[in-house]
Enzyme design. Structure first.
Site, PDB file in Angstrom:
ATOM      1  N   LYS A   1       0.832  -1.204   0.000  1.00  0.00           N
ATOM      2  CA  LYS A   1       0.000   0.000   0.000  1.00  0.00           C
ATOM      3  C   LYS A   1       0.868   1.255   0.000  1.00  0.00           C
ATOM      4  O   LYS A   1       0.598   2.213  -0.740  1.00  0.00           O
ATOM      5  CB  LYS A   1      -0.915  -0.002   1.223  1.00  0.00           C
ATOM      6  CG  LYS A   1      -2.043  -1.020   1.160  1.00  0.00           C
ATOM      7  CD  LYS A   1      -2.866  -1.004   2.431  1.00  0.00           C
ATOM      8  CE  LYS A   1      -4.001  -2.021   2.392  1.00  0.00           C
ATOM      9  NZ  LYS A   1      -4.806  -2.002   3.642  1.00  0.00           N
TER      10      LYS A   1
ATOM     11  N   CYS B   1      -0.520   0.892   6.153  1.00  0.00           N
ATOM     12  CA  CYS B   1      -0.995   0.087   7.281  1.00  0.00           C
ATOM     13  C   CYS B   1      -1.983  -0.970   6.805  1.00  0.00           C
ATOM     14  O   CYS B   1      -2.693  -0.769   5.815  1.00  0.00           O
ATOM     15  CB  CYS B   1      -1.704   0.964   8.319  1.00  0.00           C
ATOM     16  SG  CYS B   1      -0.718   2.296   8.999  1.00  0.00           S
ATOM     17  N   ASP B   2      -2.032  -2.076   7.532  1.00  0.00           N
ATOM     18  CA  ASP B   2      -3.032  -3.099   7.262  1.00  0.00           C
ATOM     19  C   ASP B   2      -3.272  -3.904   8.537  1.00  0.00           C
ATOM     20  O   ASP B   2      -2.345  -4.062   9.358  1.00  0.00           O
ATOM     21  CB  ASP B   2      -2.595  -4.045   6.138  1.00  0.00           C
ATOM     22  CG  ASP B   2      -3.755  -4.907   5.658  1.00  0.00           C
ATOM     23  OD1 ASP B   2      -4.594  -4.392   4.896  1.00  0.00           O
ATOM     24  OD2 ASP B   2      -3.826  -6.083   6.061  1.00  0.00           O
ATOM     25  N   SER B   3      -4.497  -4.391   8.699  1.00  0.00           N
ATOM     26  CA  SER B   3      -4.851  -5.126   9.920  1.00  0.00           C
ATOM     27  C   SER B   3      -5.630  -6.386   9.602  1.00  0.00           C
ATOM     28  O   SER B   3      -6.398  -6.432   8.632  1.00  0.00           O
ATOM     29  CB  SER B   3      -5.685  -4.241  10.860  1.00  0.00           C
ATOM     30  OG  SER B   3      -4.978  -3.103  11.255  1.00  0.00           O
TER      31      SER B   3
ATOM     32  N   GLY C   1      -0.001  -4.258  10.622  1.00  0.00           N
ATOM     33  CA  GLY C   1       1.279  -4.025   9.955  1.00  0.00           C
ATOM     34  C   GLY C   1       1.466  -2.556   9.620  1.00  0.00           C
ATOM     35  O   GLY C   1       0.512  -1.864   9.252  1.00  0.00           O
TER      36      GLY C   1
END
Length: 269
Positions: free
Chosen positions: A91, A108-110, A145
């Site tokens: 991203k 960011c990623d979750s 992340g």
């Protein structure tokens, strides 16, 4: 009171209206590769200036490619922590390529993991209800992340670094009734968020405890962001909005001492 000028890409402060006349036109250094309202609110409440852009990314294709490249080629070849870090990196890179450059970019990623199973965005009411029936009364791990890319020019102190890390926390959900699940799903809130819940919205009453990094719940850890910024020698306070930081002391000036009765310490930008 400062006058905030808001747009779809973040929150900006007019230096003149903030009582900071004489400052050059302010442009945020941080570019957030996310359209998440929770992440935006986290940065805004922390006084951090930023612009944002959602990444145009096929997440399923990225993960499928990574799993195919794993040694065993199986779905288990990529852990949830590795998956969120990979997506955060992709991203950040995608948004950087669409920008004019010169930013510090944060991706960011979750993902929520319960008993080894990843619970992503439900997308449909049926799937959201099914997942909530499976999650209620249980505890899971939320992996968030973070990936940082330093795209500043060398003369501005840019390092060209690209680095990341993952924050996590344990989340326990309330034992919802079927009626509560149906009512919550009907709001539409859980459909587009990782794990099918929020802690800072309508779903807040359905989270009974959080253990670990509290900011990881909304997908952006402020302590971890500070650590990543330290790696590229950018103190977090450099990202504060002008109305938060106040005018910087000149080279021959010292910051004004804090009022002893205020309980606050003086700060410099």
């Amino acid at each position: 009171m400062s006058h905030e000028v808001t747009s779809g890409t973040g929150t900006f402060v007019d230096p003149g209206d903030a009582g900071l006349e004489g400052l050059e036109e302010f442009e945020p250094l941080l570019l957030l590769a996310s359209a998440s309202s929770g992440r935006h609110a986290t940065l805004e409440r922390a006084g951090i200036a930023f612009t944002s852009r959602a990444a145009d990314l096929d997440e399923d294709a990225v993960l499928a490619g990574a799993r195919a490249a794993a040694a065993d080629g199986a779905d288990g070849g990529l852990s949830p922590a590795e998956a969120v870090l990979l997506l955060a990196r992709e991203k950040a890179q995608a948004v950087l390529e669409e920008s004019d450059g010169g930013y510090v970019v944060l991706g960011c990623d979750s993902m929520l993991e319960i008993d080894g199973e990843v619970v992503g965005k439900p997308h449909t009411p049926e799937r959201a209800a099914e997942r909530w029936r499976a999650m209620r009364g249980r505890t899971g791990t939320l992996h968030s992340g973070h990936w940082l890319i330093d795209d500043r020019d060398a003369e501005d102190g840019g390092t060209g670094a690209t680095l990341g890390a993952t924050a996590g926390c344990e989340i326990t959900f309330a034992d919802l009734s079927d009626e509560e699940i149906e009512a919550y799903v009907a709001t539409g809130e859980p459909l587009g968020v990782a794990g099918g819940f929020t802690i800072d919205g309508i779903g807040g009453p359905f989270v009974t405890s959080v253990s670990g990094d509290p900011h990881a719940v909304v997908g952006l850890s402020l302590p971890l962001l500070r650590e990543l910024l330290d790696e590229i020698e950018v103190p977090l306070h450099v990202l504060w909005r002008p109305d938060v930081a106040g005018p910087a002391a000149g080279p021959d000036e010292s910051p004004a001492p804090a009022d002893p009765g205020s309980g606050a310490s003086g700060t410099t930008a």
